[in-house]
Write a protein that holds these residues in place. Sequence first.
Motif, mmCIF file in Angstrom:
data_model
loop_
_atom_site.group_PDB
_atom_site.id
_atom_site.type_symbol
_atom_site.label_atom_id
_atom_site.label_comp_id
_atom_site.label_asym_id
_atom_site.label_seq_id
_atom_site.Cartn_x
_atom_site.Cartn_y
_atom_site.Cartn_z
ATOM 1 N N GLU A 151 9.961 -6.810 6.741
ATOM 2 C CA GLU A 151 9.687 -5.501 7.337
ATOM 3 C C GLU A 151 10.494 -4.396 6.650
ATOM 4 O O GLU A 151 9.993 -3.294 6.434
ATOM 5 N N THR A 152 11.733 -4.712 6.291
ATOM 6 C CA THR A 152 12.578 -3.744 5.589
ATOM 7 C C THR A 152 11.961 -3.377 4.241
ATOM 8 O O THR A 152 11.914 -2.203 3.871
ATOM 9 N N PHE A 153 11.483 -4.389 3.515
ATOM 10 C CA PHE A 153 10.845 -4.133 2.216
ATOM 11 C C PHE A 153 9.604 -3.260 2.387
ATOM 12 O O PHE A 153 9.367 -2.354 1.592
ATOM 13 N N TYR A 154 8.832 -3.552 3.412
ATOM 14 C CA TYR A 154 7.606 -2.796 3.661
ATOM 15 C C TYR A 154 7.924 -1.332 3.951
ATOM 16 O O TYR A 154 7.265 -0.424 3.437
ATOM 17 N N ASN A 155 8.956 -1.108 4.766
ATOM 18 C CA ASN A 155 9.324 0.264 5.142
ATOM 19 C C ASN A 155 9.914 1.049 3.972
ATOM 20 O O ASN A 155 9.865 2.280 3.966
ATOM 21 N N LEU A 156 10.479 0.358 2.995
ATOM 22 C CA LEU A 156 11.008 1.040 1.810
ATOM 23 C C LEU A 156 9.886 1.586 0.929
ATOM 24 O O LEU A 156 10.061 2.589 0.237
ATOM 25 N N GLY A 157 8.755 0.896 0.951
ATOM 26 C CA GLY A 157 7.628 1.297 0.110
ATOM 27 C C GLY A 157 6.672 2.226 0.835
ATOM 28 O O GLY A 157 6.903 2.647 1.961
ATOM 29 N N LYS A 158 5.593 2.541 0.166
ATOM 30 C CA LYS A 158 4.562 3.404 0.734
ATOM 31 C C LYS A 158 3.218 2.728 0.499
ATOM 32 O O LYS A 158 2.934 2.243 -0.587
ATOM 33 N N THR A 159 2.396 2.692 1.535
ATOM 34 C CA THR A 159 1.083 2.073 1.437
ATOM 35 C C THR A 159 0.072 3.085 0.921
ATOM 36 O O THR A 159 -0.019 4.198 1.419
ATOM 37 N N PHE A 160 -0.659 2.657 -0.097
ATOM 38 C CA PHE A 160 -1.712 3.472 -0.690
ATOM 39 C C PHE A 160 -3.052 2.781 -0.472
ATOM 40 O O PHE A 160 -3.109 1.571 -0.296
ATOM 41 N N TYR A 161 -4.101 3.561 -0.500
ATOM 42 C CA TYR A 161 -5.459 3.017 -0.428
ATOM 43 C C TYR A 161 -6.197 3.440 -1.695
ATOM 44 O O TYR A 161 -6.472 4.614 -1.890
ATOM 45 N N LEU A 162 -6.458 2.465 -2.548
ATOM 46 C CA LEU A 162 -7.217 2.736 -3.764
ATOM 47 C C LEU A 162 -8.695 2.784 -3.417
ATOM 48 O O LEU A 162 -9.195 1.906 -2.715
ATOM 49 N N PHE A 163 -9.380 3.783 -3.894
ATOM 50 C CA PHE A 163 -10.809 3.977 -3.607
ATOM 51 C C PHE A 163 -11.073 4.009 -2.099
ATOM 52 O O PHE A 163 -12.128 3.608 -1.632
ATOM 53 N N ASP A 164 -10.085 4.456 -1.336
ATOM 54 C CA ASP A 164 -10.153 4.571 0.126
ATOM 55 C C ASP A 164 -10.396 3.235 0.838
ATOM 56 O O ASP A 164 -10.759 3.220 2.004
ATOM 57 N N ARG A 165 -10.214 2.095 0.171
ATOM 58 C CA ARG A 165 -10.505 0.807 0.815
ATOM 59 C C ARG A 165 -9.524 -0.301 0.458
ATOM 60 O O ARG A 165 -9.360 -1.234 1.212
ATOM 61 N N ILE A 166 -8.891 -0.239 -0.705
ATOM 62 C CA ILE A 166 -8.020 -1.326 -1.154
ATOM 63 C C ILE A 166 -6.575 -0.964 -0.827
ATOM 64 O O ILE A 166 -6.008 -0.035 -1.394
ATOM 65 N N LYS A 167 -6.003 -1.720 0.101
ATOM 66 C CA LYS A 167 -4.665 -1.445 0.617
ATOM 67 C C LYS A 167 -3.610 -2.075 -0.298
ATOM 68 O O LYS A 167 -3.694 -3.254 -0.624
ATOM 69 N N VAL A 168 -2.611 -1.259 -0.694
ATOM 70 C CA VAL A 168 -1.545 -1.773 -1.558
ATOM 71 C C VAL A 168 -0.238 -1.023 -1.272
ATOM 72 O O VAL A 168 -0.237 0.184 -1.076
ATOM 73 N N ASN A 169 0.835 -1.782 -1.223
ATOM 74 C CA ASN A 169 2.184 -1.236 -1.105
ATOM 75 C C ASN A 169 2.973 -1.869 -2.256
ATOM 76 O O ASN A 169 3.544 -2.940 -2.111
ATOM 77 N N PRO A 170 2.972 -1.224 -3.433
ATOM 78 C CA PRO A 170 3.538 -1.860 -4.629
ATOM 79 C C PRO A 170 5.003 -2.273 -4.496
ATOM 80 O O PRO A 170 5.375 -3.370 -4.912
ATOM 81 N N LEU A 171 5.838 -1.416 -3.919
ATOM 82 C CA LEU A 171 7.255 -1.758 -3.794
ATOM 83 C C LEU A 171 7.434 -2.968 -2.879
ATOM 84 O O LEU A 171 8.240 -3.857 -3.164
#
Length: 133
Positions: A72-92
């Motif tokens: 959860e800590t790692f997730y909160n450090l990153g930012k979630t993006f949506y590629l093409f408004d559908r593909i969920k990714v949080n690279p960090l």
Amino acid sequence: YIVGHILIVTLPLWAYAVGFIKLNFKTFYKTLVLVGILYASSFIVNNLMYLLFDQYSNYFYSLNPAGGTPLETFYNLGKTFYLFDRIKVNPLYMVLTGIFALFIMSVLYLVFYVHQHKLIDKYFRKEEPLPSE
């Protein structure tokens, strides 16, 4: 869920205990490659499930963590993006989770590798007799 995770832990321990698994750098490397492929595949499958059925799956917790875990800590450090408004990714999150998994696997392999070599030294290597004077 519980039984599945118990099997994930106990089967490799059993295989190690009966001597089916011999740990060395080659097995460690192959395991890292396999887990990396599975982790990357889970990201694809999780997003594909959303694209096909409008519902995310979360294999390997590659999209978001279970609550109350260190992830959860790692997730909160990153930012979630949506590629093409559908593909969920949080690279960090994905990178930090991968590093965390590498650390855990390395420590476990090291412990079992040292244990394995102590057993080999204890039971299979014979002491050379000292030369007579």
